[in-house]
Motif scaffolding. Structure first.
Motif, mmCIF file in Angstrom:
data_model
loop_
_atom_site.group_PDB
_atom_site.id
_atom_site.type_symbol
_atom_site.label_atom_id
_atom_site.label_comp_id
_atom_site.label_asym_id
_atom_site.label_seq_id
_atom_site.Cartn_x
_atom_site.Cartn_y
_atom_site.Cartn_z
ATOM 1 N N ILE A 132 0.842 -1.198 0.000
ATOM 2 C CA ILE A 132 0.000 0.000 0.000
ATOM 3 C C ILE A 132 0.877 1.247 0.000
ATOM 4 N N LEU A 133 1.917 1.230 0.815
ATOM 5 C CA LEU A 133 2.827 2.380 0.867
ATOM 6 C C LEU A 133 3.554 2.563 -0.459
ATOM 7 N N ALA A 134 3.995 1.483 -1.065
ATOM 8 C CA ALA A 134 4.686 1.578 -2.355
ATOM 9 C C ALA A 134 3.772 2.161 -3.418
ATOM 10 N N ALA A 135 2.506 1.745 -3.427
ATOM 11 C CA ALA A 135 1.558 2.286 -4.399
ATOM 12 C C ALA A 135 1.310 3.762 -4.147
ATOM 13 N N ALA A 136 1.242 4.142 -2.888
ATOM 14 C CA ALA A 136 1.000 5.550 -2.546
ATOM 15 C C ALA A 136 2.221 6.414 -2.813
ATOM 16 N N ALA A 137 3.387 5.808 -2.805
ATOM 17 C CA ALA A 137 4.629 6.559 -2.978
ATOM 18 C C ALA A 137 4.810 7.099 -4.393
ATOM 19 N N VAL A 138 3.955 6.723 -5.321
ATOM 20 C CA VAL A 138 4.047 7.292 -6.667
ATOM 21 C C VAL A 138 3.602 8.754 -6.663
ATOM 22 N N ASP A 139 2.919 9.162 -5.603
ATOM 23 C CA ASP A 139 2.523 10.560 -5.428
ATOM 24 C C ASP A 139 3.792 11.358 -5.105
ATOM 25 N N PRO A 140 4.183 12.304 -5.951
ATOM 26 C CA PRO A 140 5.428 13.041 -5.710
ATOM 27 C C PRO A 140 5.420 13.851 -4.412
ATOM 28 N N ALA A 141 4.251 14.085 -3.845
ATOM 29 C CA ALA A 141 4.175 14.853 -2.601
ATOM 30 C C ALA A 141 4.594 14.019 -1.390
ATOM 31 N N TRP A 142 4.637 12.695 -1.558
ATOM 32 C CA TRP A 142 5.018 11.833 -0.435
ATOM 33 C C TRP A 142 5.698 10.576 -0.944
ATOM 34 N N SER A 143 6.886 10.327 -0.458
ATOM 35 C CA SER A 143 7.617 9.141 -0.859
ATOM 36 C C SER A 143 8.552 8.719 0.276
ATOM 37 N N PRO A 144 8.201 7.668 1.018
ATOM 38 C CA PRO A 144 9.041 7.247 2.148
ATOM 39 C C PRO A 144 10.355 6.630 1.685
ATOM 40 N N ASP A 145 11.393 6.831 2.478
ATOM 41 C CA ASP A 145 12.706 6.271 2.172
ATOM 42 C C ASP A 145 12.811 4.802 2.568
ATOM 43 N N ASP A 146 12.171 4.433 3.677
ATOM 44 C CA ASP A 146 12.294 3.087 4.232
ATOM 45 C C ASP A 146 10.916 2.431 4.294
ATOM 46 N N LEU A 147 10.508 1.783 3.215
ATOM 47 C CA LEU A 147 9.186 1.152 3.170
ATOM 48 C C LEU A 147 9.021 0.049 4.218
ATOM 49 N N ASP A 148 10.063 -0.757 4.409
ATOM 50 C CA ASP A 148 9.966 -1.843 5.384
ATOM 51 C C ASP A 148 9.741 -1.299 6.792
ATOM 52 N N GLY A 149 10.570 -0.353 7.194
ATOM 53 C CA GLY A 149 10.439 0.231 8.530
ATOM 54 C C GLY A 149 9.137 0.982 8.698
ATOM 55 N N ALA A 150 8.755 1.725 7.678
ATOM 56 C CA ALA A 150 7.504 2.491 7.740
ATOM 57 C C ALA A 150 6.309 1.548 7.862
ATOM 58 N N ALA A 151 6.298 0.479 7.084
ATOM 59 C CA ALA A 151 5.181 -0.471 7.131
ATOM 60 C C ALA A 151 5.091 -1.137 8.499
ATOM 61 N N PHE A 152 6.228 -1.558 9.045
ATOM 62 C CA PHE A 152 6.230 -2.214 10.348
ATOM 63 C C PHE A 152 5.702 -1.280 11.438
ATOM 64 N N LEU A 153 6.250 -0.077 11.516
ATOM 65 C CA LEU A 153 5.815 0.869 12.549
ATOM 66 C C LEU A 153 4.355 1.265 12.374
ATOM 67 N N TYR A 154 3.965 1.507 11.142
ATOM 68 C CA TYR A 154 2.583 1.888 10.854
ATOM 69 C C TYR A 154 1.616 0.811 11.337
ATOM 70 N N VAL A 155 1.904 -0.431 10.983
ATOM 71 C CA VAL A 155 1.029 -1.537 11.373
ATOM 72 C C VAL A 155 0.976 -1.666 12.888
ATOM 73 N N ARG A 156 2.104 -1.541 13.560
ATOM 74 C CA ARG A 156 2.103 -1.663 15.026
ATOM 75 C C ARG A 156 1.257 -0.566 15.675
ATOM 76 N N ILE A 157 1.304 0.636 15.138
ATOM 77 C CA ILE A 157 0.471 1.717 15.678
ATOM 78 C C ILE A 157 -1.009 1.402 15.466
ATOM 79 N N ILE A 158 -1.350 0.979 14.265
ATOM 80 C CA ILE A 158 -2.755 0.668 13.974
ATOM 81 C C ILE A 158 -3.219 -0.516 14.815
ATOM 82 N N GLU A 159 -2.378 -1.551 14.956
ATOM 83 C CA GLU A 159 -2.741 -2.690 15.799
ATOM 84 C C GLU A 159 -2.960 -2.251 17.247
ATOM 85 N N SER A 160 -2.122 -1.352 17.729
ATOM 86 C CA SER A 160 -2.260 -0.923 19.126
ATOM 87 C C SER A 160 -3.595 -0.226 19.359
#
Length: 188
Positions: A132-160
Motif C-alpha cells: 500500500i505504501l509503495a503504491a502511494a509513494a508514486v505521489d510526488p508529494a510523499w515518498s518514504p525512504d524506508d518502506l519496510d520500517g515504515a510499514a512495520f511501525l505503521y502496522v504496530r500503531i494501527i494494531e495498538s
C-alpha cells in the motif's frame, strides 16, 4: 475386510472450509471443521500442522478480503489515501461480528495468532501495508525512504489502536492513532 480409502483434502480446501466455519461459529474447532470437511482430525492436522497456523491463515484470508475492499473504496492518493484505506479497513474489522466475538472469547489465542509468528498474520499485514505504501509513494508529494520500517511501525500503531482492549483492556482513541500513524509516515 478392505481398508477404507483415505480422503485427501488440499490445504486450500481446508482454509476455505476454515473461513466458512469461522464466520458461522466465531471460532475454529478442529473437530467440527474436520467433520464439516468429511476428514479425520488426524488428516486435518497433517494438512495444516496446528490450529494456530490454520487460524492465522483463516484470519489473514478474511482480513485480506476486507483490505482489498478498503483499497478499492479508497479515493484519495498518497499519504492521505493510505490513511483512508486504514480507516476503511479498521471499520470493516470493527463491524465483523465473528472476528469481534473471537477476540472476546479467545483473547490469548487471538493475541498469539495475530501478533506473533505462531499465526503469521502480523508479517502478512506488514507485507500488505508495504505494498500500500509503495503504491502511494508514486505521489510526488510523499515518498518514504524506508518502506519496510515504515510499514512495520505503521502496522504496530494501527494494531495498538485496533486491538487496545485485547492488549491492555482499555479503549484506544482512533484519532490519536491516526495522528501517530501520520507522524510515522511523514517522518519516513
Amino acid at each position: 475386510m478392505p481398508v477404507p480409502a483415505r480422503r485427501v483434502v488440499s490445504r486450500e480446501r481446508v482454509v476455505q472450509g476454515g473461513c466458512a466455519f469461522f464466520l458461522r461459529h466465531a471460532t475454529l474447532d478442529m473437530d467440527g471443521l474436520a467433520d464439516s470437511l468429511s476428514v479425520s482430525r488426524a488428516t486435518l492436522y497433517r494438512v495444516v500442522h496446528g490450529r494456530d497456523v490454520l487460524l492465522g491463515d483463516v484470519l489473514w484470508r478474511l482480513g485480506e478480503r476486507a483490505l482489498a475492499q478498503a483499497r478499492d473504496e479508497t479515493t484519495t492518493p498518497g499519504l492521505d489515501g493510505v490513511l483512508e484505506t486504514t480507516r476503511r479497513f479498521t471499520a470493516l474489522l470493527r463491524h465483523a461480528a465473528a472476528f469481534r466475538a473471537f477476540l472476546r472469547a479467545e483473547p490469548a489465542t487471538a493475541a498469539r495468532v495475530l501478533f506473533t509468528p505462531a499465526g503469521g498474520v502480523h508479517a502478512r499485514v506488514v507485507e500488505a501495508q508495504k505494498g500500500i505504501l509503495a503504491a502511494a509513494a508514486v505521489d510526488p508529494a510523499w515518498s518514504p525512504d524506508d518502506l519496510d520500517g515504515a510499514a512495520f511501525l505503521y502496522v504496530r500503531i494501527i494494531e495498538s489502536a485496533l486491538y487496545a482492549e485485547l492488549i491492555s483492556g482499555r479503549r484506544a482513541d482512533p484519532a490519536t492513532a491516526e495522528r501517530a500513524a501520520r507522524a510515522v509516515l511523514e517522518a519516513c
